[in-house]
Design an enzyme around this catalytic site. Structure first.
Site, PDB file in Angstrom:
ATOM      1  NE  ARG A 118      44.893 -13.976  49.131  1.00 27.82           N
ATOM      2  CZ  ARG A 118      45.080 -13.906  50.446  1.00 27.82           C
ATOM      3  NH1 ARG A 118      45.323 -12.757  51.024  1.00 27.82           N
ATOM      4  NH2 ARG A 118      45.006 -14.987  51.168  1.00 27.82           N
ATOM      5  CE  LYS A 140      42.936 -15.527  26.686  1.00 29.74           C
ATOM      6  NZ  LYS A 140      42.784 -16.380  25.482  1.00 29.74           N
ATOM      7  CD  GLU A 182      49.680 -15.677  18.161  1.00 34.86           C
ATOM      8  OE1 GLU A 182      48.566 -15.192  17.883  1.00 34.86           O
ATOM      9  OE2 GLU A 182      49.803 -16.675  18.902  1.00 34.86           O
ATOM     10  CE  LYS A 224      45.081 -10.319  22.735  1.00 34.12           C
ATOM     11  NZ  LYS A 224      46.150 -11.226  23.086  1.00 34.12           N
ATOM     12  CD  GLU A 234      39.329 -17.023  25.600  1.00 31.42           C
ATOM     13  OE1 GLU A 234      40.443 -16.484  25.663  1.00 31.42           O
ATOM     14  OE2 GLU A 234      39.161 -18.224  25.389  1.00 31.42           O
ATOM     15  NE  ARG A 238      41.407 -12.231  25.444  1.00 32.53           N
ATOM     16  CZ  ARG A 238      42.207 -11.714  26.347  1.00 32.53           C
ATOM     17  NH1 ARG A 238      41.703 -10.997  27.325  1.00 32.53           N
ATOM     18  NH2 ARG A 238      43.510 -11.888  26.272  1.00 32.53           N
ATOM     19  CG  ASN A 242      41.382 -18.790  21.947  1.00 32.99           C
ATOM     20  OD1 ASN A 242      42.401 -18.282  22.376  1.00 32.99           O
ATOM     21  ND2 ASN A 242      40.262 -18.862  22.656  1.00 32.99           N
ATOM     22  CG  HIS A 245      46.062 -20.004  19.469  1.00 32.51           C
ATOM     23  ND1 HIS A 245      46.012 -19.225  18.329  1.00 32.51           N
ATOM     24  CD2 HIS A 245      47.015 -19.448  20.252  1.00 32.51           C
ATOM     25  CE1 HIS A 245      46.884 -18.243  18.434  1.00 32.51           C
ATOM     26  NE2 HIS A 245      47.510 -18.351  19.588  1.00 32.51           N
ATOM     27  CG  HIS A 249      47.540 -24.009  22.597  1.00 36.11           C
ATOM     28  ND1 HIS A 249      46.568 -23.394  23.352  1.00 36.11           N
ATOM     29  CD2 HIS A 249      48.402 -23.034  22.247  1.00 36.11           C
ATOM     30  CE1 HIS A 249      46.837 -22.102  23.452  1.00 36.11           C
ATOM     31  NE2 HIS A 249      47.944 -21.858  22.776  1.00 36.11           N
ATOM     32  CG  HIS A 261      52.658 -19.918  20.676  1.00 34.27           C
ATOM     33  ND1 HIS A 261      51.596 -20.740  20.957  1.00 34.27           N
ATOM     34  CD2 HIS A 261      52.119 -18.684  20.434  1.00 34.27           C
ATOM     35  CE1 HIS A 261      50.464 -20.040  20.913  1.00 34.27           C
ATOM     36  NE2 HIS A 261      50.769 -18.795  20.579  1.00 34.27           N
TER      37      HIS A 261
HETATM   38  N1  GLY Z   1      45.960 -15.071  22.725  1.00 24.05           N
HETATM   39  C1  GLY Z   1      44.578 -14.977  22.668  1.00 24.05           C
HETATM   40  C2  GLY Z   1      44.008 -13.981  23.614  1.00 24.05           C
HETATM   41  O1  GLY Z   1      44.731 -13.170  24.157  1.00 24.05           O
HETATM   42  O2  GLY Z   1      42.836 -13.971  23.853  1.00 24.05           O
END
Ligand code: GLY
Length: 350
Positions: A118, A140, A182, A224, A234, A238, A242, A245, A249, A261
């Site tokens: 956990r 993430k 990125e 960031k 998010e 946040r 994206n 993306h 994606h 990516h």
């Molecule tokens: N890669 C986008 C984020 O970390 O929110």
């Protein structure tokens, strides 16, 4: 390492992370494996990083768990293998898992750390530009499904991220450009000062000059962190991270994760620039300026597959809800906003 070389991310009511800028990642990894820490430290090494950086392989030590890395290893089979290996080796709740590698590796090992017993402590040592400016920052974690990218995951911030920008300058050309995508995402979407610096230094960044690269990485991480500190899970702002993306994606999933990516994100950035100009959210002059930055960073627009081949993937995007797809569209260099569109409108099929 002094704390003056670090940035702290401490969102209210959520787990804190410290990003440390180090000059010798291998030495930092050896310190993480100091004899008094060794019994509870489990190093998980990306084979690609080990090949590119023999000093990191040596620093990781003979007991390191080595995984193939890459997007194609971000799956349930590898996750299970890693979790079972940690348990076989006697992982306990006070253990610390140290992931050394690229973005996909950090995502996968982060998810394993969040699930193991956990949740056990995670330390990340990103070995690529992409992992430094995005994947390792903000907590993430994920694996992919054949149906879509990052559809299984968690938020599990690393207690520490050790960033050695020197590692970013050495990978293959496509891998390096993937990282620049990125960086460009942060510049175009959220940071006008970084945008101006990237415009000014584009040739030097592409040539991997150490000083502008280090400055750009630090600025991108700081930008960031400002957003993640305010919105770690998010729920709002946040989502701007994206940018590019949704299409990116979909392209990756359609390619069976063969398309890197960052290069998919670059195509996604070109797509949203065109869409934002069409919807009159971005002036054509600013759209051209942003596209020129991508070109200057070696990320030109490429041919896209027919939209019908992307529709199912876009329709399974995590950002879809009953009201539609939440799409990030640029509004000026260094700024963007969220817009609701249907998947068909996003793909210009409507
Ligand atoms: N890669 C986008 C984020 O970390 O929110």
């Amino acid at each position: 390492m002094s704390d003056t070389d670090s940035l702290l991310c401490a969102p209210a009511g959520w787990r804190a992370s410290r990003i440390r800028f180090v000059t010798d990642a291998a030495r930092a990894v050896v310190a993480l494996r100091a004899p008094e820490l060794a019994p509870r430290t489990f190093v998980v090494l990306d084979a690609g990083a080990a090949r590119a950086h023999p000093a990191l392989r040596e620093a990781a030590g003979p007991a390191a768990i080595e995984l193939a890395g890459g997007e194609r290893g971000k799956d349930f089979a590898t996750l299970e293998l890693l979790l079972r290996e940690l348990v076989r080796r006697g992982v306990t709740r006070d253990a610390r898992v140290v992931a050394i590698g690229g973005g996909a590796h950090c995502d996968l090992v982060g998810l394993a750390a969040s699930l193991c017993l956990r949740g056990v402590e995670l330390v990340l040592v990103p070995s690529t530009l992409l992992a430094m400016v995005d994947a390792s920052v903000g907590g993430k974690t994920a694996i992919d499904l054949p149906e879509g990218k990052n559809l299984v995951g968690s938020f599990w911030p690393a207690s520490e991220v050790l960033v050695d920008v020197g590692l970013a300058a050495t990978p293959s050309e496509p891998e390096f450009r993937a990282g620049l995508a990125e960086l460009a995402k942060v510049a175009i979407g959220i940071d006008a000062a970084l945008f101006a610096a990237c415009e000014r230094d584009a040739a030097a960044l592409l040539a991997r000059d150490a000083a502008p690269l280090a400055a750009a990485v630090r600025a991108a991480v700081a930008a960031k962190l400002r957003i993640v500190t305010a919105d770690p899970l998010e729920r709002g702002e946040r989502r701007l991270l994206n940018l590019g993306h949704t299409l990116g994606h979909a392209l990756e999933a359609r390619s069976g994760y063969a398309m890197p990516h960052g290069l998919a994100v670059a195509q996604g950035l070109h797509h949203v620039l065109g869409l934002a100009v069409e919807l009159a959210l971005l002036s054509s002059a600013d759209g051209a300026r942003c596209a020129a930055l991508l070109d200057a960073l070696g990320l030109p627009a490429g041919p896209l597959p027919p939209p019908a081949e992307l529709l199912d993937f876009v329709a399974r995007d995590k950002k879809l809800d009953a009201a539609g797809l939440t799409v990030v569209l640029p509004t000026a260099p260094g700024s963007s906003r969220l817009v609701k569109l249907s998947p068909r409108a996003f793909l210009r099929m409507a």
